[in-house]
Enzyme design. Structure first.
Site, PDB file in Angstrom:
ATOM      1  N   HIS A  11      42.350  46.201  37.644  1.00 10.84           N
ATOM      2  CA  HIS A  11      41.831  47.112  37.836  1.00 10.84           C
ATOM      3  C   HIS A  11      40.987  46.136  38.744  1.00 10.84           C
ATOM      4  CE1 HIS A  11      39.446  42.656  38.135  1.00 10.84           C
ATOM      5  NE2 HIS A  11      40.617  42.891  37.020  1.00 10.84           N
ATOM      6  N   GLY A  12      40.571  47.486  39.370  1.00  9.71           N
ATOM      7  CA  GLY A  12      39.313  48.149  40.565  1.00  9.71           C
ATOM      8  C   GLY A  12      38.891  46.496  40.127  1.00  9.71           C
ATOM      9  N   GLU A  13      38.191  46.240  42.136  1.00 16.36           N
ATOM     10  CA  GLU A  13      37.636  44.534  42.136  1.00 16.36           C
ATOM     11  C   GLU A  13      36.392  44.902  41.719  1.00 16.36           C
ATOM     12  OE1 GLU A  13      36.393  42.919  46.178  1.00 16.36           O
ATOM     13  OE2 GLU A  13      34.753  44.636  45.747  1.00 16.36           O
ATOM     14  N   TRP A  16      32.723  39.729  40.088  1.00 16.45           N
ATOM     15  CA  TRP A  16      33.056  38.469  40.054  1.00 16.45           C
ATOM     16  C   TRP A  16      33.904  38.268  40.718  1.00 16.45           C
ATOM     17  CZ3 TRP A  16      32.514  35.901  34.455  1.00 16.45           C
ATOM     18  CH2 TRP A  16      30.736  35.797  34.254  1.00 16.45           C
ATOM     19  N   ASN A  17      35.301  39.366  40.835  1.00 10.30           N
ATOM     20  CA  ASN A  17      36.047  39.165  42.023  1.00 10.30           C
ATOM     21  C   ASN A  17      35.718  39.062  43.900  1.00 10.30           C
ATOM     22  OD1 ASN A  17      38.410  41.923  40.818  1.00 10.30           O
ATOM     23  ND2 ASN A  17      38.221  39.342  40.114  1.00 10.30           N
ATOM     24  N   GLU A  86      43.498  39.610  29.986  1.00  7.78           N
ATOM     25  CA  GLU A  86      43.403  39.138  30.889  1.00  7.78           C
ATOM     26  C   GLU A  86      43.582  37.590  30.387  1.00  7.78           C
ATOM     27  OE1 GLU A  86      45.177  38.156  33.138  1.00  7.78           O
ATOM     28  OE2 GLU A  86      43.608  38.711  35.377  1.00  7.78           O
TER      29      GLU A  86
END
Length: 186
Positions: A11-13, A16-17, A86
């Protein structure tokens, strides 16, 4: 064991990343940068012959949001599979990494996933990924997460598939695995 041809997307940023938080089974939305990364994955995939591919996605919002941007134009159906979620980080879900113990060793960042209290751990993740791969019926595009992607790629492509980490952990690129060989498409 031989596996079908795979394209694997992280997944893209997410918000929370960008904040350096542990997400695990929780979710946060894609940032504008994350949406651009998913759009980049679309550009990569549109150059590939995907007829006959199955599209499988983690049920977590950030992965499905990425799938909608990167894969919807090619896929008549995107099915979710809980085994693509995840790795669980238990009590550390939502916590800032800077607040957590940093283990000693070669890769302390990865070690945090193993020591997370009430987390899933790598052995359970590996079992889950093996079960998922055993059920694949043919070539597939997988939309998943950083650690789950890493585990699947290590099972399919061996240690060589994860020996060179990427700065983005796979965001905005696509991993292509065929006949046990991985290529990073950017």
């Amino acid at each position: 064991m031989m596996f079908p041809e795979l394209y694997i997307l992280r997944h893209g940023e997410t918000t929370w990343n960008a904040e350096n938080r542990m997400q695990g089974e929780l979710n946060s939305p894609l940032t504008p940068k994350g949406e651009m990364q998913a759009a980049r994955q679309f550009e990569i995939l549109r150059t590939r012959a995907l007829d006959g591919f199955t599209f499988l996605c983690s049920p977590q919002g950030r992965a499905f949001q990425t799938a909608a941007i990167a894969c919807a134009p090619f896929a008549t159906t995107i099915r979710t599979d809980d085994r693509l979620r995840e790795i669980g980080v238990g009590d550390w879900s939502g916590r800032l990494r800077d607040e957590l113990p940093m283990p000693e060793g070669k890769d302390p960042f990865m070690a945090q996933y193993e020591i997370a209290p009430n987390g899933e751990g790598f052995a359970a993740l590996e079992d889950r990924c093996h079960a998922f791969l055993a059920d694949l019926q043919g070539p597939s595009v997988l939309i998943t997460h950083g650690i789950t992607s890493r585990m699947i790629r290590s099972i399919v492509g061996g240690e060589a598939a994860i020996s060179t980490p990427t700065l983005h952990g796979g965001q905005g690129c696509v991993y292509h695995l065929q006949n046990g060989v991985q290529n990073l498409l950017t």
